[in-house]
Design an enzyme around this catalytic site. Sequence first.
Site, PDB file in Angstrom:
ATOM      1  N   ASP A 229      -0.797   1.634  -4.061  1.00 34.46           N
ATOM      2  CA  ASP A 229      -1.740   0.714  -4.722  1.00 34.46           C
ATOM      3  C   ASP A 229      -3.010   1.447  -5.157  1.00 34.46           C
ATOM      4  OD1 ASP A 229      -2.542   0.984  -2.049  1.00 34.46           O
ATOM      5  OD2 ASP A 229      -3.328  -1.061  -1.927  1.00 34.46           O
TER       6      ASP A 229
ATOM      7  N   SER B  94       0.826  -1.213   0.000  1.00 33.42           N
ATOM      8  CA  SER B  94       0.000   0.000   0.000  1.00 33.42           C
ATOM      9  C   SER B  94       0.860   1.264   0.000  1.00 33.42           C
ATOM     10  CB  SER B  94      -0.948  -0.050   1.196  1.00 33.42           C
ATOM     11  OG  SER B  94      -1.889   0.982   1.107  1.00 33.42           O
TER      12      SER B  94
ATOM     13  N   ASP C 149      -5.412   3.114  -3.930  1.00 32.71           N
ATOM     14  CA  ASP C 149      -6.738   3.096  -3.299  1.00 32.71           C
ATOM     15  C   ASP C 149      -6.972   4.385  -2.513  1.00 32.71           C
ATOM     16  OD1 ASP C 149      -4.922   2.399  -1.302  1.00 32.71           O
ATOM     17  OD2 ASP C 149      -6.235   0.907  -0.370  1.00 32.71           O
TER      18      ASP C 149
ATOM     19  N   ASP D 205      -1.664   6.787  -3.501  1.00 35.05           N
ATOM     20  CA  ASP D 205      -0.657   5.996  -2.791  1.00 35.05           C
ATOM     21  C   ASP D 205      -0.201   4.836  -3.691  1.00 35.05           C
ATOM     22  OD1 ASP D 205      -2.806   4.227  -2.578  1.00 35.05           O
ATOM     23  OD2 ASP D 205      -2.202   3.533  -0.591  1.00 35.05           O
TER      24      ASP D 205
HETATM   25 MG    MG Z   1      -3.262   1.782  -0.229  1.00 38.42          MG
END
Ligand code: MG
Length: 448
Positions: free
Chosen positions: A241, A97, A243, A239
């Site tokens: 990934d 992440s 999300d 960020d």
């Molecule tokens: Mg993330």
Amino acid sequence: MGKLFGTFGVRGIANEEIDPSFAYKLGLSFASCLKEGSVVAVGMDTRTSSEMLKCAAVSGLLAGGVEVIDLGVVPTPTVQFACRHFRTDGGLMVTASHNPAEYNGIKLLAPEGVGLQRADDARIEDVYFSEKFRRVSWDRIRPVRKENILPTYIKELMANIDSSIIRKKSPKVVVDCGSGAGCLLTPQVLRELGCRVVSLNAQPDGFFPGRNPEPLPENLGGLMQAVVATGADIGVALDGDADRCVTVDEKGSVVWGDKTFALVAADMLKAEKGLVVSSVATSHLVKETAEKNGGSYEATRVGELVIAKVLLDKKGLLGGEENGGLIFPGFTLGREGTLTAAKIIEVLCKSGMKFSELVDSLPKFYQTKTKVRGPMEKVGQVLSKIKLEGKIDRTDGLKAVFDDGSWVIIRPSGTEPLMRVFTEARTQQRAEELKSKYSKMVESLLNS
Ligand code: MG
């Protein structure tokens, strides 16, 4: 029995804590908890270690008799979408992440793409530590199907946005992908929606050379400068990934996620009444905005997974937390950074205001956040000893809401020997007063 999972998946230093044998064993444990012949969608972020760990996790899944759909490099919400789209029995995402480049991790997903809940985590941990794996015989090993889901994903994502208004205004947007998975779609999506896009850190790179992948104000200096220098209407940062999404106004100031959450909630509730979900630690700005616009509101424990689960069970409209990235459960059951960015831009274009003016039009709330350190063995005792006046809420830690609407929440950290004390009020002064009073109270209990 040991514990592997944190609030969402497991993370650590790649090739040390999270190495291929770990990923293999975790994949095999996950497969062992699913029926033989189940289908699992697998994706990964742009980290240098992600391919290595993905291959190992996929081997574990295959050894356990599970069929794999390999999505390649995609945002986490794309794997969540794929779980729904392909009606899989689960999902697996290799990502750390927002953590720095040396980290990696694995997030596991249930059917519908909702993050695995604690009870399922515990079953997998049980198999992992007891090594009671199901390994299938050679003739029952299933194939890996490679799928390029991104074109479908982008099309479906864009269907959630009113592009006519964006096209009319053609706002200038600086997009900072942070060299993460957002590189694969965010600039393209915003451009196709009618924005004039300037992209930063838009080359996938596991070293994250442009900035730390966490979209915190201290990491967004480049974006703030670029927004001002190019005369852009808004900046967005994702960020690793993709999300989470944090925005910057036209003056170069970071606009935190609770404010954009409120703006998007107000807009969506005008078209459709529904349930808005956030955590007990999120600003009451979200609650107030939801209720004022005819929506209902629910506060859960802190963490994306709990919010997503409530949205799924209660057919909610919108969810999120203050750190950016909203959950649009009609689209996918996880935070979606690109869709969040697009939705904020749509709301901005509809308003006819500058982004800073739009944010200024929201009711004012002031927050403080502190940590109080103390011995781990005492952290657990503080909550039972502390005395609070006001309306008490024990959804997560201890929250007291006072008559004037201000509040304090005191929560133990899950991982470190410290208590978190957050306060919120209508004035900075009142928020500071509450901070000083309650952090002192916690400190004296921790160190008595
Ligand atoms: Mg993330």
